[in-house]
Scaffold this motif. Sequence first.
Motif, PDB file in Angstrom:
ATOM      1  N   LEU A  37       0.817  -1.213   0.000  1.00 38.37           N
ATOM      2  CA  LEU A  37       0.000   0.000   0.000  1.00 38.37           C
ATOM      3  C   LEU A  37       0.853   1.267   0.000  1.00 38.37           C
ATOM      4  CD1 LEU A  37      -2.799  -1.095   2.487  1.00 38.37           C
ATOM      5  CD2 LEU A  37      -3.053  -0.681   0.029  1.00 38.37           C
ATOM      6  N   LEU A  38       2.032   1.166   0.600  1.00 36.00           N
ATOM      7  CA  LEU A  38       2.938   2.311   0.640  1.00 36.00           C
ATOM      8  C   LEU A  38       3.783   2.433  -0.630  1.00 36.00           C
ATOM      9  CD1 LEU A  38       4.150   2.101   4.342  1.00 36.00           C
ATOM     10  CD2 LEU A  38       2.799   3.937   3.310  1.00 36.00           C
ATOM     11  N   GLY A  39       3.615   1.483  -1.558  1.00 37.39           N
ATOM     12  CA  GLY A  39       4.358   1.534  -2.804  1.00 37.39           C
ATOM     13  C   GLY A  39       5.774   0.996  -2.709  1.00 37.39           C
ATOM     14  N   GLN A  40       6.087   0.284  -1.640  1.00 42.62           N
ATOM     15  CA  GLN A  40       7.421  -0.289  -1.440  1.00 42.62           C
ATOM     16  C   GLN A  40       7.411  -1.725  -1.947  1.00 42.62           C
ATOM     17  OE1 GLN A  40       8.661   0.389   2.613  1.00 42.62           O
ATOM     18  NE2 GLN A  40       8.014   2.521   2.547  1.00 42.62           N
ATOM     19  N   SER A  41       7.440  -1.865  -3.258  1.00 43.63           N
ATOM     20  CA  SER A  41       7.227  -3.151  -3.911  1.00 43.63           C
ATOM     21  C   SER A  41       8.261  -4.209  -3.556  1.00 43.63           C
ATOM     22  CB  SER A  41       7.205  -2.968  -5.432  1.00 43.63           C
ATOM     23  OG  SER A  41       6.165  -2.097  -5.787  1.00 43.63           O
ATOM     24  N   ALA A  42       9.524  -3.867  -3.567  1.00 39.07           N
ATOM     25  CA  ALA A  42      10.565  -4.864  -3.283  1.00 39.07           C
ATOM     26  C   ALA A  42      10.436  -5.396  -1.861  1.00 39.07           C
ATOM     27  CB  ALA A  42      11.951  -4.259  -3.506  1.00 39.07           C
ATOM     28  N   GLU A  43      10.200  -4.499  -0.919  1.00 38.22           N
ATOM     29  CA  GLU A  43      10.045  -4.905   0.482  1.00 38.22           C
ATOM     30  C   GLU A  43       8.775  -5.730   0.674  1.00 38.22           C
ATOM     31  OE1 GLU A  43      10.569  -1.842  -0.588  1.00 38.22           O
ATOM     32  OE2 GLU A  43      12.329  -1.014   0.432  1.00 38.22           O
ATOM     33  N   ALA A  44       7.709  -5.346  -0.023  1.00 35.24           N
ATOM     34  CA  ALA A  44       6.447  -6.085   0.066  1.00 35.24           C
ATOM     35  C   ALA A  44       6.627  -7.494  -0.476  1.00 35.24           C
ATOM     36  CB  ALA A  44       5.346  -5.353  -0.707  1.00 35.24           C
ATOM     37  N   ALA A  45       7.281  -7.623  -1.614  1.00 35.20           N
ATOM     38  CA  ALA A  45       7.503  -8.941  -2.207  1.00 35.20           C
ATOM     39  C   ALA A  45       8.323  -9.819  -1.270  1.00 35.20           C
ATOM     40  CB  ALA A  45       8.203  -8.802  -3.556  1.00 35.20           C
ATOM     41  N   ALA A  46       9.334  -9.241  -0.630  1.00 29.09           N
ATOM     42  CA  ALA A  46      10.158 -10.010   0.313  1.00 29.09           C
ATOM     43  C   ALA A  46       9.327 -10.481   1.503  1.00 29.09           C
ATOM     44  CB  ALA A  46      11.339  -9.170   0.789  1.00 29.09           C
ATOM     45  N   ALA A  47       8.449  -9.637   2.005  1.00 29.96           N
ATOM     46  CA  ALA A  47       7.593 -10.013   3.134  1.00 29.96           C
ATOM     47  C   ALA A  47       6.621 -11.119   2.727  1.00 29.96           C
ATOM     48  CB  ALA A  47       6.833  -8.795   3.661  1.00 29.96           C
ATOM     49  N   TYR A  48       6.050 -11.015   1.533  1.00 35.42           N
ATOM     50  CA  TYR A  48       5.153 -12.066   1.045  1.00 35.42           C
ATOM     51  C   TYR A  48       5.898 -13.388   0.865  1.00 35.42           C
ATOM     52  CZ  TYR A  48       1.394  -8.705  -0.023  1.00 35.42           C
ATOM     53  OH  TYR A  48       0.395  -7.768   0.044  1.00 35.42           O
ATOM     54  N   ARG A  49       7.126 -13.314   0.341  1.00 35.88           N
ATOM     55  CA  ARG A  49       7.914 -14.548   0.187  1.00 35.88           C
ATOM     56  C   ARG A  49       8.231 -15.176   1.542  1.00 35.88           C
ATOM     57  NH1 ARG A  49      10.165 -11.597  -4.096  1.00 35.88           N
ATOM     58  NH2 ARG A  49      11.871 -10.822  -2.793  1.00 35.88           N
ATOM     59  N   GLU A  50       8.540 -14.343   2.522  1.00 34.81           N
ATOM     60  CA  GLU A  50       8.812 -14.866   3.869  1.00 34.81           C
ATOM     61  C   GLU A  50       7.554 -15.501   4.456  1.00 34.81           C
ATOM     62  OE1 GLU A  50      10.953 -15.992   7.112  1.00 34.81           O
ATOM     63  OE2 GLU A  50      11.774 -15.060   5.307  1.00 34.81           O
ATOM     64  N   ALA A  51       6.414 -14.868   4.260  1.00 31.29           N
ATOM     65  CA  ALA A  51       5.147 -15.437   4.735  1.00 31.29           C
ATOM     66  C   ALA A  51       4.891 -16.781   4.069  1.00 31.29           C
ATOM     67  CB  ALA A  51       3.997 -14.472   4.461  1.00 31.29           C
ATOM     68  N   ALA A  52       5.135 -16.854   2.765  1.00 32.20           N
ATOM     69  CA  ALA A  52       4.926 -18.104   2.029  1.00 32.20           C
ATOM     70  C   ALA A  52       5.837 -19.203   2.558  1.00 32.20           C
ATOM     71  CB  ALA A  52       5.170 -17.881   0.536  1.00 32.20           C
ATOM     72  N   ALA A  53       7.065 -18.855   2.888  1.00 31.07           N
ATOM     73  CA  ALA A  53       8.018 -19.844   3.391  1.00 31.07           C
ATOM     74  C   ALA A  53       7.638 -20.361   4.777  1.00 31.07           C
ATOM     75  CB  ALA A  53       9.419 -19.235   3.432  1.00 31.07           C
ATOM     76  N   ARG A  54       6.925 -19.560   5.541  1.00 31.19           N
ATOM     77  CA  ARG A  54       6.591 -19.934   6.915  1.00 31.19           C
ATOM     78  C   ARG A  54       5.263 -20.674   7.074  1.00 31.19           C
ATOM     79  NH1 ARG A  54       9.317 -17.106  11.227  1.00 31.19           N
ATOM     80  NH2 ARG A  54      11.075 -15.979  10.352  1.00 31.19           N
ATOM     81  N   THR A  55       4.403 -20.642   6.075  1.00 28.60           N
ATOM     82  CA  THR A  55       3.114 -21.311   6.223  1.00 28.60           C
ATOM     83  C   THR A  55       3.223 -22.795   5.879  1.00 28.60           C
ATOM     84  OG1 THR A  55       0.771 -21.260   5.658  1.00 28.60           O
ATOM     85  CG2 THR A  55       2.301 -20.745   3.892  1.00 28.60           C
ATOM     86  N   VAL A  56       2.391 -23.589   6.524  1.00 30.37           N
ATOM     87  CA  VAL A  56       2.350 -25.023   6.216  1.00 30.37           C
ATOM     88  C   VAL A  56       1.209 -25.338   5.243  1.00 30.37           C
ATOM     89  CG1 VAL A  56       3.435 -25.708   8.375  1.00 30.37           C
ATOM     90  CG2 VAL A  56       0.950 -25.532   8.256  1.00 30.37           C
TER      91      VAL A  56
END
Length: 73
Positions: A37-56
Amino acid sequence: MVHGPAAGLALLSELEADRRPPRHHRLFAVRGQLLELLGQSAEAAAAYREAAARTVSAPERRYLAERAGRVAS
C-alpha cells in the motif's frame, strides 16, 4: 487502516519487538500488504515470500508466492 499503512507498520513493529507473539506467517503477510500500500514493492515482495516460506498450508503458500510475484513485477 483508519490511520494509514505507515501507522499499521509501526504497530506491527511494536508487536514484533515485544517477541511474545511467534513470528507467524500472517505477520509477514500483513507487513507485505502494508508495504504494498505504501508503494514499497521490493520490500512487500520479500515479506510475502517470507510469509509463504513460513506457512504449512499449500494454498496459502501458493497465494502468497503469487502475490509476491505480482508485486515484484
